[in-house]
Motif scaffolding. Structure first.
Motif, PDB file in Angstrom:
ATOM      1  N   HIS A   1       0.803  -1.220   0.000  1.00  0.00           N
ATOM      2  CA  HIS A   1       0.000   0.000   0.000  1.00  0.00           C
ATOM      3  C   HIS A   1       0.837   1.271   0.000  1.00  0.00           C
ATOM      4  CE1 HIS A   1       0.945  -1.122   4.151  1.00  0.00           C
ATOM      5  NE2 HIS A   1       0.957   0.177   4.406  1.00  0.00           N
ATOM      6  N   PHE A   2       2.089   1.174   0.423  1.00  0.00           N
ATOM      7  CA  PHE A   2       2.919   2.379   0.501  1.00  0.00           C
ATOM      8  C   PHE A   2       3.301   2.897  -0.884  1.00  0.00           C
ATOM      9  CE2 PHE A   2       5.666  -1.340   0.739  1.00  0.00           C
ATOM     10  CZ  PHE A   2       6.651  -1.083  -0.201  1.00  0.00           C
ATOM     11  N   GLY A   3       2.931   2.166  -1.945  1.00  0.00           N
ATOM     12  CA  GLY A   3       3.259   2.623  -3.289  1.00  0.00           C
ATOM     13  C   GLY A   3       2.118   3.305  -4.009  1.00  0.00           C
ATOM     14  N   GLN A   4       1.002   3.598  -3.312  1.00  0.00           N
ATOM     15  CA  GLN A   4      -0.161   4.192  -3.990  1.00  0.00           C
ATOM     16  C   GLN A   4       0.142   5.580  -4.546  1.00  0.00           C
ATOM     17  OE1 GLN A   4      -3.210   4.006  -1.005  1.00  0.00           O
ATOM     18  NE2 GLN A   4      -3.611   1.811  -1.303  1.00  0.00           N
ATOM     19  N   LEU A   5       0.742   6.418  -3.725  1.00  0.00           N
ATOM     20  CA  LEU A   5       1.035   7.784  -4.183  1.00  0.00           C
ATOM     21  C   LEU A   5       2.076   7.796  -5.294  1.00  0.00           C
ATOM     22  CD1 LEU A   5       0.998   9.739  -0.803  1.00  0.00           C
ATOM     23  CD2 LEU A   5      -0.758   9.663  -2.564  1.00  0.00           C
ATOM     24  N   GLU A   6       2.987   6.829  -5.282  1.00  0.00           N
ATOM     25  CA  GLU A   6       3.974   6.768  -6.354  1.00  0.00           C
ATOM     26  C   GLU A   6       3.309   6.439  -7.683  1.00  0.00           C
ATOM     27  OE1 GLU A   6       7.017   7.703  -5.744  1.00  0.00           O
ATOM     28  OE2 GLU A   6       6.417   7.965  -3.645  1.00  0.00           O
ATOM     29  N   CYS A   7       2.220   5.644  -7.627  1.00  0.00           N
ATOM     30  CA  CYS A   7       1.463   5.373  -8.851  1.00  0.00           C
ATOM     31  C   CYS A   7       0.840   6.653  -9.402  1.00  0.00           C
ATOM     32  CB  CYS A   7       0.384   4.327  -8.578  1.00  0.00           C
ATOM     33  SG  CYS A   7       1.006   2.689  -8.168  1.00  0.00           S
ATOM     34  N   LEU A   8       0.333   7.494  -8.516  1.00  0.00           N
ATOM     35  CA  LEU A   8      -0.260   8.760  -8.970  1.00  0.00           C
ATOM     36  C   LEU A   8       0.793   9.646  -9.632  1.00  0.00           C
ATOM     37  CD1 LEU A   8      -2.596   9.592  -5.937  1.00  0.00           C
ATOM     38  CD2 LEU A   8      -3.113   8.341  -8.024  1.00  0.00           C
ATOM     39  N   LYS A   9       2.013   9.620  -9.101  1.00  0.00           N
ATOM     40  CA  LYS A   9       3.088  10.417  -9.709  1.00  0.00           C
ATOM     41  C   LYS A   9       3.426   9.898 -11.103  1.00  0.00           C
ATOM     42  CE  LYS A   9       5.158  11.604  -5.239  1.00  0.00           C
ATOM     43  NZ  LYS A   9       6.350  11.475  -4.361  1.00  0.00           N
ATOM     44  N   LEU A  10       3.426   8.578 -11.266  1.00  0.00           N
ATOM     45  CA  LEU A  10       3.708   8.021 -12.593  1.00  0.00           C
ATOM     46  C   LEU A  10       2.594   8.334 -13.574  1.00  0.00           C
ATOM     47  CD1 LEU A  10       5.193   4.514 -11.715  1.00  0.00           C
ATOM     48  CD2 LEU A  10       6.422   6.521 -12.538  1.00  0.00           C
ATOM     49  N   ILE A  11       1.326   8.344 -13.120  1.00  0.00           N
ATOM     50  CA  ILE A  11       0.201   8.663 -14.011  1.00  0.00           C
ATOM     51  C   ILE A  11       0.319  10.093 -14.527  1.00  0.00           C
ATOM     52  CG2 ILE A  11      -2.295   9.027 -14.055  1.00  0.00           C
ATOM     53  CD1 ILE A  11      -2.566   6.661 -12.148  1.00  0.00           C
ATOM     54  N   ALA A  12       0.777  10.976 -13.661  1.00  0.00           N
ATOM     55  CA  ALA A  12       0.920  12.390 -14.068  1.00  0.00           C
ATOM     56  C   ALA A  12       2.120  12.630 -14.958  1.00  0.00           C
ATOM     57  CB  ALA A  12       1.020  13.257 -12.818  1.00  0.00           C
ATOM     58  N   SER A  13       3.000  11.645 -15.130  1.00  0.00           N
ATOM     59  CA  SER A  13       4.186  11.798 -15.964  1.00  0.00           C
ATOM     60  C   SER A  13       3.799  11.877 -17.436  1.00  0.00           C
ATOM     61  CB  SER A  13       5.139  10.629 -15.720  1.00  0.00           C
ATOM     62  OG  SER A  13       6.200  10.651 -16.636  1.00  0.00           O
ATOM     63  N   PRO A  14       4.501  12.671 -18.231  1.00  0.00           N
ATOM     64  CA  PRO A  14       4.184  12.763 -19.666  1.00  0.00           C
ATOM     65  C   PRO A  14       4.659  11.553 -20.456  1.00  0.00           C
ATOM     66  CG  PRO A  14       6.037  14.183 -19.136  1.00  0.00           C
ATOM     67  CD  PRO A  14       5.552  13.641 -17.842  1.00  0.00           C
ATOM     68  N   ARG A  15       5.524  10.724 -19.887  1.00  0.00           N
ATOM     69  CA  ARG A  15       6.072   9.582 -20.606  1.00  0.00           C
ATOM     70  C   ARG A  15       5.048   8.433 -20.608  1.00  0.00           C
ATOM     71  NH1 ARG A  15      11.618   8.162 -17.918  1.00  0.00           N
ATOM     72  NH2 ARG A  15      11.510   6.560 -19.581  1.00  0.00           N
ATOM     73  N   PHE A  16       4.881   7.796 -21.762  1.00  0.00           N
ATOM     74  CA  PHE A  16       3.911   6.710 -21.878  1.00  0.00           C
ATOM     75  C   PHE A  16       4.313   5.504 -21.038  1.00  0.00           C
ATOM     76  CE2 PHE A  16       2.445   2.792 -23.943  1.00  0.00           C
ATOM     77  CZ  PHE A  16       1.079   2.997 -23.886  1.00  0.00           C
TER      78      PHE A  16
END
Length: 801
Positions: free
Chosen positions: A64-79
């Motif tokens: 569960h500690f990786g949830q916010l890191e997923c949000l950061k990756l979603i906001a990244s411009p890289r596919f």
């Protein structure tokens, strides 16, 4: 900072772990490294760390500690980052967590992106984790994508709309125009998603159902095109053209044609064509036929099609695949109510399934067999089910036995056949039978006088031949009850193998067996006590058997033995009326409705009926049972009861106390039965009263004047008493009767040796001391129970009203 471990290397290390402890050590070490990587805001390894964390999550470890890191990756411009980020969001987030609301704005931006694969990622994520709030916010964007010219986006948008309709049904109107267009789509991928969406909408809304019902001709035409189309390598599965789309179309046609005669007529030709032309050698063909059967049964097709559908299920029963046989049996259970005659043709195949090695198939076949039983096949089906009952698992025996009892009650041609069927059930089930089987058997025997002699003989023969009585205790209980009620019929049957000594020896073994339950012993002891009234010459032997239990550790058995001993010693003339044969037991329906089988002229009101005075002599005990029932139940007297006029001199010798008559019951006369009161005193005084040196020190015990007649219950069945546990002195309306007691006032035997004047004086003094009441009211309302047959250890009570 050194490069972190790659995902493939982590997988290799985890697979190389020999024990669970080594695996946990590897995972914990890598999770620590991943946390360290996440602390770096500008880490270039975030994508790799999240990918490893998702693998760890798939193994069942907390991530569960990786949830916010997923949000950061979603906001990244890289596919590549978005792909891992959206995948992590679908795995680590759900609608129950508030964190998922943080990606709503990012999803909205990506749904409007010009890159179709970015839009596809956003649609997949929304279709997986969409909540009600997200559905309302993003429904317009999804509706726009349903009208896109890109088939890749249309199919994903249709699946996303399916999730939105489930979460927020009020939004389905937004998608109606686009769905009507998608139904006519030529692309199979888009069409199958559109059909899935329309099916969900029609099931949730009647208005939507009426909206799409006009599309039935279009759907029928599409289905026929699929059936008649030639080989297409893109859609062919085991020689069938796109079976997934065919199944979806058939399901939608079933939903749209339900309850509509015109729609059923439009589908009949199509359904018949699918049912006859589909290949059954492959599972894909069986899947289409299974959905076709459901469509035929749901859309009220003509009888010929229904027979065809049942025949398809019959072929499924012969399939070697266990899953297909199970599906066929489950579907036939739903179909049998619509067309039982068609299902009856496959009865032999269903009966063969009772011998299947798979327990789930056997159970489904058993349930279907019970639905197929009728008057014409009753004996055949019962014989097969009894055979199945004998070899079935313990957890199935009780269910099968209860269902067999219900069938026998509904369809039994004769009471004799009914009884022998119940006997076979008891023999085949053993201890796994439910209580309803025992009660049904007793009720049948009680209500049918013409089978009682045969029943008690058959039951005795069955129990006598048992090697282990403890494994068939319900059967033993029924046998004991019948011998207790109809033992005279058993012994007078004329068989040389049935002797009194043999019966009593068997009963003695039951009572002394350490493996027999207490309930079975209760049945056995009560049967012995009743048998002593049916066959008087067995009394001495029965007393010797029962008296041993007067000191038994079980209080119920002890009480039964003590009460029977007291009854035989002092009140043997009441043994016959107390243990007389029971009236027919009411059925469950009669208990619920409060009716019986008696004729109207036999019914008498319990209250307000005329009371006839009848003289009685000490030797006349023919109607003592009526007095027993009145005394135990606290009822007013009926016209058949034994009554004598109230006589004050029987208590005091004259009417010296106040010169007034005692209060009378509703019948206008006092009811006395000296023998009955002595019976109560002899069997209950040791429990109800405590003897002390003087009358002023006597203390009442709990349960005053309440008779614990466990062995004299109104039903004669242990644990099934239907009588009321009222006190001796309480009438139906709670009004005092001449023999009613006031708890708390007790007198020793020496009191009754005083003269009437001394008795009067003592009573006045006690009343004034206790402040119960005074004056003429006390003098006019005192009554004393019968004083006959008292000894030095017995006490009686005075009722001061």
């Amino acid at each position: 900072m050194p490069a972190p471990l790659r995902l493939r290397d982590l997988i290799r290390m985890i697979r190389a772990a020999r024990t669970a402890a080594e695996e946990r050590e590897v995972v914990n070490k890598e999770c620590a490294n991943i946390r360290h990587t996440f602390r770096d805001e500008d880490s270039v390894w975030r994508c790799r760390s999240v990918a490893k964390l998702l693998y760890i999550h798939m193994l069942g470890y907390p991530a569960h500690f990786g949830q916010l890191e997923c949000l950061k990756l979603i906001a990244s411009p890289r596919f590549t980052d978005k792909r891992i980020g959206y995948l992590g969001a679908m795995l680590l987030l759900d609608e129950r967590q508030d964190t998922h609301l943080l990606i709503t704005n990012v999803l909205k931006n990506d749904l409007n992106s010009s890159a179709q694969f970015v839009v596809g990622l956003a649609l997949c994520t929304l279709g997986t984790i969409a909540s009600v709030e997200m559905s309302r916010d993003l429904a317009p964007e999804v509706e726009k994508l349903l009208k896109s010219s890109n088939a890749y986006l249309r199919k994903k948008a249709a699946l996303c709309a399916f999730r939105i309709v489930r979460k927020a049904p009020e939004l389905m109107e937004v998608f109606l125009p686009a769905c009507r267009t998608l139904i006519a789509e030529k692309n199979h991928a888009v069409l199958i998603t559109a059909v899935t969406l329309v099916t969900e909408m029609c099931e949730k809304s009647p208005d939507t159902y009426n909206y799409f019902r006009k599309m039935i001709p279009t759907l029928v035409r599409t289905m026929k095109t699929l059936i008649l189309s030639g080989y297409s390598p893109e859609h062919d599965v085991s020689g069938v053209s796109d079976p997934f789309l065919q199944v979806k179309l058939l399901r939608l046609l079933r939903v749209l044609g339900r309850g509509d005669v015109e729609a059923a007529e439009a589908m009949n030709d199509l359904l018949a064509q699918v049912a006859t032309n589909t290949e059954t050698s492959k599972n894909v063909g069986n899947a289409i036929l299974y959905e076709t059967v459901h469509a035929i049964m749901d859309v009220q097709s003509e009888s010929g099609l229904r027979v065809l559908a049942v025949n398809i299920l019959g072929r499924f029963l012969l399939n070697s695949d266990k899953n297909i046989r199970y599906v066929a049996l489950t579907t036939l259970q739903k179909t049998v109510t619509l067309d039982q005659n068609a299902v009856q043709r496959h009865r032999s195949t269903v009966l063969d399934c009772l011998k299947d090695p798979d327990v789930s198939i056997r159970r489904r076949a058993m349930e279907l067999c019970f639905q197929l039983v009728n008057d014409s096949n009753l004996e055949v089906m019962t014989r097969e089910l009894l055979g199945f009952l004998g070899r079935s698992e313990p957890e199935v025996k009780s269910v099968c036995a209860s269902n067999l009892v219900s069938i026998a009650e509904r369809h039994a041609p004769t009471p004799s056949w009914h009884f022998h069927t119940l006997l076979d059930i008891l023999q085949a089930t053993g201890n796994y039978v439910r209580e309803d089987v025992v009660s049904s058997t007793l009720q049948l025997i009680s209500n049918c006088g013409n089978i009682q002699a045969d029943a008690v003989t058959c039951l005795w023969e069955s129990v006598k031949g048992l090697k282990s009585i403890e494994d068939y205790q319900p059967l033993v209980q029924v046998c004991c009850w019948c011998i207790g009620e109809y033992g005279d019929l058993l012994l007078s049957s004329g068989s040389s193998e049935i002797t009194v000594d043999g019966v009593l020896e068997c009963f003695q073994q039951m009572l002394w067996s350490p493996h027999v339950s207490i309930i079975t012993r209760q049945y056995c002891m009560l049967a012995l006590e009743k048998l002593s009234a049916r066959v008087p010459e067995t009394l001495d032997r029965i007393r010797s058997i029962v008296d041993v239990f007067g000191s038994h550790l079980n209080i119920d058995l002890q009480q039964r033995a003590v009460e029977f001993g007291a009854l035989c010693r002092s009140f043997d003339h009441l043994r016959g009326p107390i243990f007389e044969k029971m009236l027919p037991l009411p059925s469950d329906k009669q208990r619920q409705t409060g009716t019986t089988d008696s004729s109207p002229e036999d019914d008498e009101p319990l209250i307000g009926s005329p009371v006839k005075e009848t003289s009685i002599t000490p030797a006349d005990h023919s109607n003592d049972s009526n007095a027993i029932m009145d005394l135990l139940a606290g009822m007013d007297t009926g016209e058949h009861d034994i009554v004598i006029p109230w006589n004050e001199s029987s208590v005091f010798g004259s009417s010296e106390i106040g010169g007034q008559q005692p209060p009378l019951n509703s019948g206008g006369i006092g009811v006395l039965s000296n023998d009955l009161l002595d019976l109560l005193g002899s069997s209950c005084s040791g429990d109800l009263f405590s003897s002390t040196s003087s009358s002023s020190q006597l203390q009442p015990l709990s349960g005053l004047a309440v008779l614990g007649t466990s062995s004299f219950s109104s039903t004669g069945i242990p644990g099934m008493s239907m009588g009321r546990g009222n006190s001796v002195s309480e009438g139906i309306h709670g009004t005092p009767t001449p023999y009613e007691l006031l708890p708390g006032q007790f007198f020793s035997l020496s009191f009754f040796s005083l003269s009437p004047l001394e008795q009067q004086s003592t009573l006045w003094n006690r009343a004034e001391q206790d402040g119960i009441m005074s004056g003429n009211r006390f003098a006019s309302s005192i009554s004393i129970l019968s004083l006959d047959h008292l000894n030095d250890e017995k006490f009686t009570a005075v009722n001061l009203l």
